[in-house]
Structure formats: structure tokens, C-alpha cells
Design a protein around this motif. Structure first.
Motif, short mmCIF file in Angstrom:
data_model
loop_
_atom_site.label_atom_id
_atom_site.label_comp_id
_atom_site.label_asym_id
_atom_site.label_seq_id
_atom_site.Cartn_x
_atom_site.Cartn_y
_atom_site.Cartn_z
N UNK A 180 37.59 30.86 73.33
CA UNK A 180 37.91 29.51 72.88
C UNK A 180 39.14 29.50 71.98
N UNK A 181 39.26 30.51 71.11
CA UNK A 181 40.40 30.58 70.21
C UNK A 181 41.70 30.79 70.97
N UNK A 182 41.64 31.58 72.04
CA UNK A 182 42.86 31.90 72.79
C UNK A 182 43.16 30.88 73.88
N UNK A 183 42.12 30.34 74.54
CA UNK A 183 42.33 29.50 75.71
C UNK A 183 41.83 28.07 75.54
N UNK A 184 41.19 27.78 74.41
CA UNK A 184 40.71 26.43 74.17
C UNK A 184 39.32 26.15 74.73
N UNK A 185 38.70 27.13 75.36
CA UNK A 185 37.38 26.97 75.95
C UNK A 185 37.33 27.61 77.32
N UNK A 186 36.27 27.33 78.07
CA UNK A 186 36.17 27.87 79.42
C UNK A 186 35.34 26.94 80.29
N UNK A 187 35.58 27.05 81.60
CA UNK A 187 34.99 26.13 82.58
C UNK A 187 33.97 26.80 83.50
N UNK A 188 34.11 28.10 83.68
CA UNK A 188 33.27 28.85 84.62
C UNK A 188 32.62 30.03 83.92
N UNK A 189 31.35 30.25 84.24
CA UNK A 189 30.63 31.43 83.76
C UNK A 189 30.00 32.13 84.94
N UNK A 190 30.33 33.39 85.13
CA UNK A 190 29.64 34.24 86.08
C UNK A 190 28.82 35.24 85.29
N UNK A 191 27.52 34.96 85.16
CA UNK A 191 26.60 35.84 84.42
C UNK A 191 26.13 36.93 85.38
N UNK A 192 26.87 38.01 85.41
CA UNK A 192 26.68 39.03 86.43
C UNK A 192 26.10 40.34 85.90
N UNK A 194 24.81 37.83 69.32
CA UNK A 194 26.01 37.81 68.49
C UNK A 194 27.23 38.31 69.26
N UNK A 195 27.03 39.26 70.16
CA UNK A 195 28.14 39.73 71.01
C UNK A 195 28.62 38.62 71.93
N UNK A 196 27.68 37.90 72.52
CA UNK A 196 28.05 36.81 73.42
C UNK A 196 28.78 35.71 72.66
N UNK A 197 28.28 35.37 71.48
CA UNK A 197 28.92 34.34 70.66
C UNK A 197 30.35 34.76 70.31
N UNK A 198 30.55 36.03 69.96
CA UNK A 198 31.88 36.52 69.61
C UNK A 198 32.81 36.47 70.82
N UNK A 199 32.29 36.80 72.00
CA UNK A 199 33.08 36.70 73.23
C UNK A 199 33.56 35.28 73.44
N UNK A 200 32.65 34.32 73.37
CA UNK A 200 33.01 32.93 73.61
C UNK A 200 33.98 32.40 72.55
N UNK A 201 33.78 32.79 71.31
CA UNK A 201 34.67 32.34 70.24
C UNK A 201 36.09 32.86 70.47
N UNK A 202 36.19 34.12 70.92
CA UNK A 202 37.51 34.69 71.20
C UNK A 202 38.19 33.96 72.34
#
Length: 244
Positions: A78-90, A68-76
Motif C-alpha cells: 500500500x505504501x509503494x503502490x497505493x493498495x492492491x486489487x488482486x490476491x492470489x492466496x497460493x 503480523x507478517x501478512x499485515x506488514x506485506x500489505x502495508x508495504x
């Protein structure tokens, strides 16, 4: 460098160490960077350093082991930037450095929750966002201990071995979507988590191994972020020499 102008990147474990170094480099190359960490103070400090250098950054608290934390991060993002292209799972932890027979089950499970299930949540929930952008790049921070065993590091080694297999499976599943998935193995890095003993820039128990600062990992991370498409996928890129 503006090679990533117009791109949006998510970096977990961005509060310090390798994640913070990668986040700053991505922003310097023109990307908007969503910096995520369990420590609010640390991740906000990273984001502020990006802004102070003229970059664009978002700071979000996120426990990658909590879907749920990850989903909230991505939703935020997407809402601000329209989505994302790169993920660094670090993001990662090393909580129990004892043999299996003497290990703490709770610490063992927590290591898997963050290191393996954290990557699983980050990757699974990123797929629809990257598909909507027409493709993307996932880079997962792995470990040499996920490829060969090391006495006394069962939880960390086993979790990172699972990560390496997950990278290869994801690469096969997402190739047709234009999404690449690769593993970055930093080798020994001087960070708060590792506390690697050193002597004149090399590892005490293995003097031929290159002991790095977090910034030394950046060139390889940027290669994976900026390589022309379709690019490598399902591969492990290592800065490590030692075979355990």
C-alpha cells in the motif's frame, strides 16, 4: 496483453511452482506484482525474473500463518503502490501424509496454520484494502482433496476442506463490496511440494488424470483475474478430473 495494466496483485507462495508461474503471467498482463514467500532467495528470484521480462515486481518475505507478517506485506504494498486489487492466496504445505492415528500433532497443526489460517489472514487483512479500491478479486488455491477424502492425507485434506468453506463464506460476505472470492483447484501439478509420480505425462496411479506443469495452471488463473465484473464468486474452478 495489457489487460491488467494499472492493477496491483499480491501472490503468496510466489517463490516457486504455481505461485511463481502466476506471478509472471500477471506481470506480463500489465499488473504490478507483489511476490511473497517464506524463502527470501526464492521470492527475490521470481521478482527478478519478472523485472528481466519487463514487468514490475516487489519481493517480500511473508509467512502467511503469521498475521503480523501478512499485515506488514500489505502495508508495504500500500505504501509503494497505493493498495492492491488482486490476491492470489497460493501458499500451502503438505507436512504429514499418515493416517490420523499415526499422525504427528505438531505437523498437523502446522499444516492448518499455513493452509487454512494462512488464507484466513490473507483474506481478512485484504478486505479493507480492496474496499478502499472499490472492489477486488481473491483467488485461493484449493485442492481436490478438500472436496473428497484420500487415505493418508488427513491434515492436508481437512485444511483444504476448510479453505473451500471459507471461500464460499467470504464470497457471500463480500459480494456487496464488489469483491469476488473463488477457489482454483489445480489438480496434480509437478512441483517440489507435490512430487507427483508420473509416467509419460500422466499420474502413475490414475493414468486418465492430467499431470500438469505450473504454467498449465496459468490460463485458468488469468481467467479469474481478468473476467469482466461482477464475475463469478463463491465457485470452485477445477483442472482436475479425479474424484477420490
Amino acid at each position: 496483453m495489457t489487460t491488467l495494466a494499472g492493477k496491483v496483485a499480491v501472490v503468496t507462495g510466489a517463490g516457486r511452482g504455481i505461485g511463481a508461474a502466476i506471478a509472471k503471467a500477471l506481470a506480463a498482463a500489465g499488473a504490478t506484482v507483489a511476490c511473497a514467500s517464506r524463502s527470501v532467495a526464492e521470492v527475490e528470484a521470481t521478482a527478478q525474473r519478472v523485472r528481466d521480462a519487463g514487468g514490475r515486481a516487489i519481493a517480500r518475505r511473508c509467512d502467511v500463518g503469521d498475521a503480523s507478517d501478512v499485515a506488514a506485506l500489505y502495508e508495504a504494498v500500500a505504501a509503494q503502490e497505493g493498495g492492491f486489487d488482486l490476491l492470489f492466496a497460493n501458499a500451502g504445505v503438505s507436512l504429514d501424509q499418515r493416517p490420523v492415528g499415526a499422525s504427528d500433532p505438531a505437523a498437523f497443526e502446522e499444516t492448518f496454520r499455513v493452509n487454512l489460517f494462512g488464507v484466513y489472514h490473507c483474506a481478512r487483512l485484504a478486505i479493507p484494502h480492496m474496499r478502499a479500491r472499490g472492489g477486488g478479486r481473491m483467488v485461493v488455491t484449493g485442492s481436490g482433496m478438500g472436496h473428497s477424502s484420500l487415505h493418508g492425507h488427513a491434515a492436508y485434506s481437512a485444511s483444504k476442506a476448510g479453505v473451500w468453506m471459507l471461500v464460499r463464506i467470504l464470497a457471500d460476505e463480500l459480494r456487496a463490496d464488489g469483491i469476488t472470492v473463488n477457489e482454483l483447484v489445480p489438480g496434480p501439478v509437478r512441483t517440489a511440494m507435490t512430487g507427483v509420480p508420473q509416467r509419460e505425462g500422466s499420474v502413475v496411479n490414475n493414468p486418465i488424470e492430467w499431470l500438469k506443469q505450473p504454467e498449465d495452471v496459468v490460463p485458468l488463473a488469468m481467467f479469474l483475474a481478468t473476467h469482466p465484473g461482477p464475475g463469478p464468486t463463491g465457485q470452485s474452478f477445477s483442472l482436475m478430473r479425479r474424484t477420490f
